[in-house]
Every structure is written in structure tokens, then in C-alpha cells.
Design a protein around this motif. Structure first.
Motif, PDB file in Angstrom:
ATOM      1  N   GLU A  80      -4.305   6.844  11.292  1.00 36.44           N
ATOM      2  CA  GLU A  80      -3.482   8.050  11.371  1.00 36.44           C
ATOM      3  C   GLU A  80      -3.175   8.495  12.797  1.00 36.44           C
ATOM      4  OE1 GLU A  80      -4.889  10.850   7.780  1.00 36.44           O
ATOM      5  OE2 GLU A  80      -6.505  10.332   9.171  1.00 36.44           O
ATOM      6  N   MET A  81      -3.969   8.069  13.751  1.00 37.92           N
ATOM      7  CA  MET A  81      -3.869   8.651  15.085  1.00 37.92           C
ATOM      8  C   MET A  81      -2.725   8.051  15.891  1.00 37.92           C
ATOM      9  SD  MET A  81      -7.164   6.871  17.006  1.00 37.92           S
ATOM     10  CE  MET A  81      -8.296   7.730  15.940  1.00 37.92           C
ATOM     11  N   SER A  82      -2.258   8.793  16.855  1.00 39.07           N
ATOM     12  CA  SER A  82      -1.189   8.321  17.733  1.00 39.07           C
ATOM     13  C   SER A  82      -1.642   7.103  18.521  1.00 39.07           C
ATOM     14  CB  SER A  82      -0.791   9.421  18.719  1.00 39.07           C
ATOM     15  OG  SER A  82       0.039   8.886  19.742  1.00 39.07           O
ATOM     16  N   HIS A  83      -0.774   6.100  18.582  1.00 37.98           N
ATOM     17  CA  HIS A  83      -1.112   4.910  19.361  1.00 37.98           C
ATOM     18  C   HIS A  83      -1.074   5.185  20.856  1.00 37.98           C
ATOM     19  CE1 HIS A  83       3.264   4.855  19.229  1.00 37.98           C
ATOM     20  NE2 HIS A  83       3.287   3.958  20.205  1.00 37.98           N
ATOM     21  N   ARG A  84      -0.526   6.323  21.245  1.00 33.13           N
ATOM     22  CA  ARG A  84      -0.487   6.674  22.674  1.00 33.13           C
ATOM     23  C   ARG A  84      -1.520   7.738  23.038  1.00 33.13           C
ATOM     24  NH1 ARG A  84       3.366   3.680  24.741  1.00 33.13           N
ATOM     25  NH2 ARG A  84       5.199   3.147  23.493  1.00 33.13           N
ATOM     26  N   GLY A  85      -2.316   8.150  22.053  1.00 31.98           N
ATOM     27  CA  GLY A  85      -3.363   9.116  22.334  1.00 31.98           C
ATOM     28  C   GLY A  85      -4.557   8.473  23.019  1.00 31.98           C
ATOM     29  N   LEU A 118      -7.687   8.386  22.209  1.00 29.48           N
ATOM     30  CA  LEU A 118      -8.622   7.670  21.356  1.00 29.48           C
ATOM     31  C   LEU A 118      -8.176   6.228  21.135  1.00 29.48           C
ATOM     32  CD1 LEU A 118      -9.578  10.328  18.654  1.00 29.48           C
ATOM     33  CD2 LEU A 118     -11.102   9.278  20.330  1.00 29.48           C
ATOM     34  N   PHE A 119      -6.922   6.039  20.747  1.00 28.18           N
ATOM     35  CA  PHE A 119      -6.486   4.661  20.506  1.00 28.18           C
ATOM     36  C   PHE A 119      -6.355   3.885  21.807  1.00 28.18           C
ATOM     37  CE2 PHE A 119      -3.510   1.167  20.002  1.00 28.18           C
ATOM     38  CZ  PHE A 119      -4.199   0.454  19.030  1.00 28.18           C
ATOM     39  N   MET A 120      -5.955   4.525  22.862  1.00 27.90           N
ATOM     40  CA  MET A 120      -5.876   3.818  24.145  1.00 27.90           C
ATOM     41  C   MET A 120      -7.246   3.276  24.542  1.00 27.90           C
ATOM     42  SD  MET A 120      -2.730   3.761  25.105  1.00 27.90           S
ATOM     43  CE  MET A 120      -2.687   3.495  26.879  1.00 27.90           C
ATOM     44  N   GLY A 121      -8.292   4.005  24.191  1.00 27.46           N
ATOM     45  CA  GLY A 121      -9.648   3.519  24.437  1.00 27.46           C
ATOM     46  C   GLY A 121      -9.982   2.319  23.569  1.00 27.46           C
ATOM     47  N   ILE A 122      -9.495   2.318  22.320  1.00 23.81           N
ATOM     48  CA  ILE A 122      -9.754   1.209  21.401  1.00 23.81           C
ATOM     49  C   ILE A 122      -9.091  -0.073  21.880  1.00 23.81           C
ATOM     50  CG2 ILE A 122      -9.198   0.337  19.087  1.00 23.81           C
ATOM     51  CD1 ILE A 122      -9.619   3.252  18.078  1.00 23.81           C
ATOM     52  N   ILE A 123      -7.814   0.001  22.227  1.00 23.71           N
ATOM     53  CA  ILE A 123      -7.098  -1.211  22.628  1.00 23.71           C
ATOM     54  C   ILE A 123      -7.635  -1.750  23.951  1.00 23.71           C
ATOM     55  CG2 ILE A 123      -5.178  -0.069  23.861  1.00 23.71           C
ATOM     56  CD1 ILE A 123      -3.297  -2.151  22.570  1.00 23.71           C
ATOM     57  N   GLU A 124      -8.057  -0.851  24.828  1.00 20.89           N
ATOM     58  CA  GLU A 124      -8.624  -1.306  26.099  1.00 20.89           C
ATOM     59  C   GLU A 124      -9.982  -1.966  25.872  1.00 20.89           C
ATOM     60  OE1 GLU A 124      -9.021  -2.444  29.868  1.00 20.89           O
ATOM     61  OE2 GLU A 124      -7.210  -1.666  28.905  1.00 20.89           O
ATOM     62  N   GLU A 125     -10.763  -1.441  24.930  1.00 23.15           N
ATOM     63  CA  GLU A 125     -12.052  -2.062  24.627  1.00 23.15           C
ATOM     64  C   GLU A 125     -11.853  -3.459  24.055  1.00 23.15           C
ATOM     65  OE1 GLU A 125     -16.133  -1.404  21.995  1.00 23.15           O
ATOM     66  OE2 GLU A 125     -14.639   0.193  22.083  1.00 23.15           O
ATOM     67  N   ALA A 126     -10.886  -3.623  23.145  1.00 22.09           N
ATOM     68  CA  ALA A 126     -10.616  -4.944  22.576  1.00 22.09           C
ATOM     69  C   ALA A 126     -10.206  -5.920  23.668  1.00 22.09           C
ATOM     70  CB  ALA A 126      -9.528  -4.839  21.507  1.00 22.09           C
ATOM     71  N   ARG A 127      -9.324  -5.474  24.545  1.00 18.24           N
ATOM     72  CA  ARG A 127      -8.837  -6.329  25.641  1.00 18.24           C
ATOM     73  C   ARG A 127      -9.992  -6.716  26.579  1.00 18.24           C
ATOM     74  NH1 ARG A 127      -5.245  -2.958  27.357  1.00 18.24           N
ATOM     75  NH2 ARG A 127      -3.469  -3.856  26.255  1.00 18.24           N
ATOM     76  N   THR A 128     -10.799  -5.747  26.932  1.00 16.52           N
ATOM     77  CA  THR A 128     -11.891  -5.974  27.877  1.00 16.52           C
ATOM     78  C   THR A 128     -12.941  -6.911  27.306  1.00 16.52           C
ATOM     79  OG1 THR A 128     -11.550  -3.812  28.917  1.00 16.52           O
ATOM     80  CG2 THR A 128     -13.705  -4.840  29.219  1.00 16.52           C
ATOM     81  N   ARG A 129     -13.277  -6.746  26.027  1.00 12.76           N
ATOM     82  CA  ARG A 129     -14.302  -7.592  25.420  1.00 12.76           C
ATOM     83  C   ARG A 129     -13.821  -9.040  25.289  1.00 12.76           C
ATOM     84  NH1 ARG A 129     -18.871  -5.136  23.595  1.00 12.76           N
ATOM     85  NH2 ARG A 129     -18.829  -2.874  23.291  1.00 12.76           N
ATOM     86  N   ALA A 135      -0.113  -2.880  16.020  1.00 10.07           N
ATOM     87  CA  ALA A 135      -0.854  -2.880  14.753  1.00 10.07           C
ATOM     88  C   ALA A 135      -2.221  -2.232  15.003  1.00 10.07           C
ATOM     89  CB  ALA A 135      -1.002  -4.301  14.223  1.00 10.07           C
ATOM     90  N   THR A 136      -2.265  -0.930  14.901  1.00 11.11           N
ATOM     91  CA  THR A 136      -3.418  -0.179  15.391  1.00 11.11           C
ATOM     92  C   THR A 136      -4.722  -0.521  14.677  1.00 11.11           C
ATOM     93  OG1 THR A 136      -2.819   1.672  13.946  1.00 11.11           O
ATOM     94  CG2 THR A 136      -2.035   1.755  16.233  1.00 11.11           C
ATOM     95  N   PHE A 137      -4.699  -0.594  13.346  1.00 11.27           N
ATOM     96  CA  PHE A 137      -5.963  -0.831  12.651  1.00 11.27           C
ATOM     97  C   PHE A 137      -6.481  -2.251  12.873  1.00 11.27           C
ATOM     98  CE2 PHE A 137      -9.040  -1.188   9.212  1.00 11.27           C
ATOM     99  CZ  PHE A 137      -9.701   0.026   9.331  1.00 11.27           C
ATOM    100  N   PRO A 138      -5.639  -3.298  12.810  1.00 13.49           N
ATOM    101  CA  PRO A 138      -6.144  -4.628  13.157  1.00 13.49           C
ATOM    102  C   PRO A 138      -6.717  -4.704  14.577  1.00 13.49           C
ATOM    103  CG  PRO A 138      -4.098  -4.857  11.954  1.00 13.49           C
ATOM    104  CD  PRO A 138      -4.272  -3.389  12.233  1.00 13.49           C
ATOM    105  N   ILE A 139      -6.101  -4.022  15.526  1.00 15.66           N
ATOM    106  CA  ILE A 139      -6.624  -4.029  16.887  1.00 15.66           C
ATOM    107  C   ILE A 139      -7.988  -3.330  16.938  1.00 15.66           C
ATOM    108  CG2 ILE A 139      -6.240  -3.166  19.246  1.00 15.66           C
ATOM    109  CD1 ILE A 139      -3.214  -3.658  18.708  1.00 15.66           C
TER     110      ILE A 139
END
Length: 361
Positions: A39-44, A46-57, A240-244
Motif C-alpha cells: 500500500e505504501m508509496s514507492h517514493r516514501g 519506508l520503501f526507499m529503505g527497502i529497495i536500498e536494502e535489497a540492492r545493498t545485500r 514491483a514493490t512487494f517482490p522487491i
């Protein structure tokens, strides 16, 4: 969780139970935000932290330097089949493709649809793709060499990289990405759909070396240019926010629970070894891939009496073992034993196979 089955599906595939439990716990309110990741904004933040964590790991698991970008691209691996020649085969250039089965054949076809220069440098089609071919003749002028590192349909896998003489490798690693350590230096690009070893379907991970970006023409449609994903950090439009999110959790599991890719590879070798040892005990089961080319991810075999194969699939499912029917194009049996498939699941499959052999020998 007592109603969970042993999942050997080829894709979408098994996910780590701990990852799904974490997703379940945060489904309605991610980290107390009152919102689901869906539900959350992909530019918020919270999600920016998620995508950066996936990229970093991902970068940390593969030991990637800043010379590599990690991108999240729509369309799965199949869209990359078309994007790669579009982005990297210039006028008058001829790219080298190694053909080892269904998905590499599809990649070649997508390049030819665009009237791009393509040469098949090596193929194992002469024996129905049951082995990994030798590669000995790569043009130094080729923009890249394309390979598929693991072949889900035929159950073969590259265990040593081909020598390309410095020509960048581009590899479809959809079915063995993050399953073992990797020297990334020969690769200009690595890509894979998420739905086998990284998360649910809906996105592809692309690892792109920065010097490859310089080769991309400026005239491509915006969403079909890798330059767009690099420049906008995979956020030109809604990803694709949830898969990321799932990828971020799977990579966390690989690092913190499994102990990294060397440890993961050791487990994968034990799982595959148990199945191949059983298959090789006699001729009741017959492996379909040459022994030197066997995959650690997809164990493919036939029964000597092929009329027993439908019964094998039926009874295995009744015993809580799902996804064992071979690809529709070749038939037979296929056990996909990706990272999230536990050694306990493989032991249960071995027990079933031994029991089935005793009853039907």
C-alpha cells in the motif's frame, strides 16, 4: 505450518519459511507504519529503505564493486531477451550466443526478431541439450557473449565459465542466481527473474557493469533502455514493490541465516548429491543430463518404465511432494531444489523414491 508441503516447483518456487513468516507478520502494518508494503508509496522513505536494502545485500553477497549497478526491471527474464540486443548490439555488430536449451533458444529468437546480428557460438542441440557444450571460437569484435548458466528444462548447469577472450559475458541466471559464489569480473551483465531463487514473480534483477551503459543508444523507448533504470535508480515509474520487498528479505536470509553464498553452495551440493546418488544406484531411474553437466538446481530424470511416470507424479503429490512433473516440452520428472528447498524436503523425496522403486521394480 503443519499443512505445508515439500515444494519442488520450477518457478514460481519455494520461498524460505522464515521469510514468509516475516512477510505475514508485517503484511497489515510494516514495521508499525499502519500500512502494508503493498500500500505504501514507492517514493516514501519506508520503501526507499527497502529497495536500498535489497540492492545493498545483493552487492554484498556477490562482492560487487561500485563498477556494478543493481537494477530492478519489469517483465522478468523474458523481457530481457528482447532488451539485451536492443541495448547492446549496434549497427553491423554480431553478438555471440551459446545455445543450451529452451531459454537460450528463446533469447536467440528475440534478437533475430529485431534483425540483430547473432551467431550461435556453440550449441548442445545435437543431443537434445543434455550437456554443456565446449566454446572455442569467440570473435574479439563481438559486443557480448550470451549464456544461460542453468537450464531448468533439461537439468544442465555451467560449472566453469567459457573463455570469451575478454568479450563481456551476459548471463541469464534466473534459476541459479545467488546459489553459489561468483567471480563477476568476466560479466558485463547478469540477470534473472526473481521467482526461482529470490522471491515471487513480478520483477527481474539486473546486475549491470557501468561500462556497458556507454554502449546503449539514446534512441530507445524510455522503458526499454537500461540507461533509464540506471539514471533513475529503478524508480522511473512504480517498481514491483512487494517482490522487491521479498527479495530484500530473501537476501537477508541468505546472509544472516544461511551464512552467505559459500555456505549456500555447500548445502545445494549435498541436496543434489543425495538425489543423484539415488538415481545412479540402478537403472530404475535414469538421469537425463550428462553427469559432468548436471545441475545443482534442477534434477531431471525419467523412469525406465515411462508408463509409471504419471503414477509417480500422482503418488508423490499424495505424499506431500509437489511440483515434480517435468516441463511440458520434455516430460519426465524434475525436482527443482533451489536455495529455499530444505535438506529435509530432499530427504523426504529420496524416501519416497526409494519406496516407489521397491514397490514397482
Amino acid at each position: 505450518m503443519n499443512d505445508r508441503i515439500h515444494n519442488f516447483s520450477a518457478g514460481p518456487s519455494a520461498l524460505p519459511t522464515a521469510v514468509m513468516q516475516e512477510m505475514q507478520e508485517g503484511l497489515l502494518s510494516y514495521r508499525g507504519s499502519g500500512m502494508s508494503v503493498m500500500e505504501m508509496s514507492h517514493r516514501g522513505d519506508l520503501f526507499m529503505g527497502i529497495i536500498e536494502e535489497a540492492r545493498t545485500r545483493i552487492k554484498r553477497l556477490y562482492g560487487l564493486s561500485d563498477d556494478y549497478e543493481v537494477l530492478f526491471v519489469h517483465g522478468g527474464a523474458s523481457l530481457q531477451f528482447a532488451m539485451i540486443p536492443m541495448n547492446f548490439i549496434g549497427e553491423g555488430q554480431i553478438a555471440e550466443y551459446i545455445e543450451t536449451g529452451t531459454w537460450s533458444t528463446k533469447a536467440i529468437a528475440e534478437a533475430r526478431i529485431q534483425n540483430k546480428g547473432v551467431r550461435v557460438a556453440a550449441s548442445s542441440g545435437d543431443r537434445e541439450f543434455c550437456y554443456i557444450p565446449k566454446v572455442s571460437d569467440i570473435s574479439a569484435d563481438a559486443p557480448f557473449v550470451h549464456m544461460t548458466t542453468n537450464n531448468t528444462v533439461r537439468g544442465t548447469q555451467w560449472h566453469d565459465l567459457p573463455d570469451t577472450g575478454g568479450v563481456p559475458l551476459i548471463a541469464d541466471m534466473s534459476s541459479d542466481i545467488l546459489s553459489r559464489p561468483l567471480d563477476v569480473s568476466p560479466f558485463g551483465m547478469i540477470y534473472g527473474g526473481a521467482q526461482k531463487n529470490m522471491g515471487p514473480s513480478g520483477t527481474a534483477v539486473v546486475i549491470l557493469r557501468r561500462d556497458m551503459v556507454e554502449k546503449i543508444p539514446q534512441t530507445l523507448p524510455t522503458m526499454l533502455s537500461y540507461r533509464t533504470y540506471v539514471d533513475k535508480e529503478s524508480m522511473f515509474n512504480t517498481p514491483a514493490t512487494f517482490p522487491i520487498y521479498a527479495i530484500s528479505l530473501v537476501t537477508k536470509w541468505l546472509e544472516e541465516t544461511m551464512g552467505g553464498l559459500a555456505a549456500v553452495e555447500a548445502v545445494n551440493k549435498r541436496k543434489a548429491g543425495a538425489l543423484y546418488t539415488l538415481i545412479d544406484e540402478d537403472d530404475f531411474y535414469c538421469g537425463t543430463a550428462d553427469k559432468a553437466s548436471r545441475s545443482l538446481m534442477n534434477v531431471t530424470f525419467r523412469l525406465k518404465d515411462r508408463e509409471l511416470e504419471p503414477l509417480f507424479v500422482e503418488q508423490s503429490l499424495a505424499s506431500g511432494l509437489a511440483g515434480l512433473k517435468g516441463h511440458k516440452s520434455v516430460g519426465g520428472i524434475r525436482a527443482s531444489i533451489y536455495n529455499a528447498v530444505s535438506e529435509a524436503s530432499v530427504a523426504a523425496l529420496c524416501e519416497f523414491m526409494n519406496d516407489f522403486r521397491r514397490k514397482h521394480r
